[in-house]
Enzyme design. Structure first.
Site, PDB file in Angstrom:
ATOM      1  N   ASN A  43       0.833  -1.200   0.000  1.00  0.00           N
ATOM      2  CA  ASN A  43       0.000   0.000   0.000  1.00  0.00           C
ATOM      3  C   ASN A  43       0.870   1.253   0.000  1.00  0.00           C
ATOM      4  O   ASN A  43       1.957   1.277   0.577  1.00  0.00           O
ATOM      5  CB  ASN A  43      -1.022   0.002   1.146  1.00  0.00           C
ATOM      6  CG  ASN A  43      -0.443  -0.277   2.510  1.00  0.00           C
ATOM      7  OD1 ASN A  43       0.578  -0.930   2.654  1.00  0.00           O
ATOM      8  ND2 ASN A  43      -1.107   0.221   3.539  1.00  0.00           N
ATOM      9  N   GLU A  56      -2.944  -4.699  -3.150  1.00  0.00           N
ATOM     10  CA  GLU A  56      -3.420  -5.546  -4.250  1.00  0.00           C
ATOM     11  C   GLU A  56      -3.388  -4.780  -5.573  1.00  0.00           C
ATOM     12  O   GLU A  56      -3.052  -5.341  -6.623  1.00  0.00           O
ATOM     13  CB  GLU A  56      -4.857  -6.017  -3.982  1.00  0.00           C
ATOM     14  CG  GLU A  56      -5.013  -6.891  -2.754  1.00  0.00           C
ATOM     15  CD  GLU A  56      -5.293  -6.100  -1.476  1.00  0.00           C
ATOM     16  OE1 GLU A  56      -4.797  -4.964  -1.338  1.00  0.00           O
ATOM     17  OE2 GLU A  56      -6.005  -6.636  -0.617  1.00  0.00           O
ATOM     18  N   CYS A  87     -10.141  -5.357   0.117  1.00  0.00           N
ATOM     19  CA  CYS A  87     -11.317  -4.478   0.221  1.00  0.00           C
ATOM     20  C   CYS A  87     -12.224  -4.700  -0.990  1.00  0.00           C
ATOM     21  O   CYS A  87     -11.839  -5.345  -1.965  1.00  0.00           O
ATOM     22  CB  CYS A  87     -10.875  -3.022   0.337  1.00  0.00           C
ATOM     23  SG  CYS A  87     -10.287  -2.316  -1.217  1.00  0.00           S
ATOM     24  N   CYS A  90     -10.752  -3.673  -4.291  1.00  0.00           N
ATOM     25  CA  CYS A  90      -9.681  -4.574  -4.749  1.00  0.00           C
ATOM     26  C   CYS A  90     -10.234  -5.916  -5.208  1.00  0.00           C
ATOM     27  O   CYS A  90      -9.695  -6.519  -6.140  1.00  0.00           O
ATOM     28  CB  CYS A  90      -8.618  -4.763  -3.669  1.00  0.00           C
ATOM     29  SG  CYS A  90      -7.518  -3.334  -3.609  1.00  0.00           S
TER      30      CYS A  90
HETATM   31  N1  THU Z   1      -5.216  -1.774   2.500  1.00  0.00           N
HETATM   32  C1  THU Z   1      -4.618  -2.557   1.550  1.00  0.00           C
HETATM   33  O1  THU Z   1      -3.532  -2.234   1.060  1.00  0.00           O
HETATM   34  N2  THU Z   1      -5.247  -3.680   1.177  1.00  0.00           N
HETATM   35  C2  THU Z   1      -6.395  -4.140   1.712  1.00  0.00           C
HETATM   36  O2  THU Z   1      -6.876  -5.191   1.304  1.00  0.00           O
HETATM   37  C3  THU Z   1      -7.058  -3.401   2.790  1.00  0.00           C
HETATM   38  C4  THU Z   1      -6.499  -2.066   3.083  1.00  0.00           C
HETATM   39  C5  THU Z   1      -4.519  -0.558   2.940  1.00  0.00           C
HETATM   40  C6  THU Z   1      -5.113   0.733   2.495  1.00  0.00           C
HETATM   41  C7  THU Z   1      -4.569   1.696   3.547  1.00  0.00           C
HETATM   42  O3  THU Z   1      -3.279   2.131   3.161  1.00  0.00           O
HETATM   43  C8  THU Z   1      -4.440   0.821   4.794  1.00  0.00           C
HETATM   44  O4  THU Z   1      -4.492  -0.511   4.349  1.00  0.00           O
HETATM   45  C9  THU Z   1      -5.511   1.058   5.824  1.00  0.00           C
HETATM   46  O5  THU Z   1      -6.761   1.009   5.248  1.00  0.00           O
END
Ligand code: THU
Length: 134
Positions: A43, A56, A87, A90
């Protein structure tokens, strides 16, 4: 090495590189493509919160940039109190390059904790049939 284990190690490694100064919630994702290549993403947050991107999404972008189009398995890892599931946005991104039976592993510090199919996590993906007009 076992494919699952390799996905886990790659996702763990990329998770370390995540840029998450706001949520402090680092996420790593690894994809095994149908061609047998591995792609990773983490992320990347932004001071303007909605501009941040999920792990993702990064892994999918790397896969496309690498010339691949099909996900055969994806693993997502975080070290939160609870497991991280991709999420909603994603899941739809994954659906674009996967099938309902594509495997999604959910992992944490202790290892791979759950195995799901995309259909289990996103039973009603918007797809080509949805786009059909009357
Ligand atoms: N996040 C992801 O990278 N993938 C997920 O499946 C859920 C959430 C990240 C987004 C943000 O940077 C942090 O987690 C908190 O929401």
């Amino acid at each position: 090495m076992d494919i699952k284990q390799k996905l886990y190690e790659k996702a763990l490694e990329i998770r370390e590189k995540a840029y998450a100064p706001y949520s402090k919630y680092k996420v790593g994702a690894a994809i095994l493509s149908e061609k047998g290549e591995y792609y990773v993403g983490c992320n990347v947050e932004n001071i303007s919160y909605p501009c941040g991107t999920c792990a993702e999404a990064g892994a999918i972008a790397a896969m496309i940039a690498g010339g691949d189009r099909k996900i055969s398995a994806l693993l997502v890892v975080s070290f939160g109190k609870n497991l991280v599931y991709p999420c909603g946005a994603c899941l739809q991104r994954i659906a674009e390059f996967a099938t309902p039976s594509t495997v999604i592993y959910v992992a944490d510090k202790k290892g791979i904790r759950e195995t799901h199919t995309l259909a289990e996590l996103l039973p009603y993906a918007f797809n080509e049939e949805g786009l059909e007009n009357e």
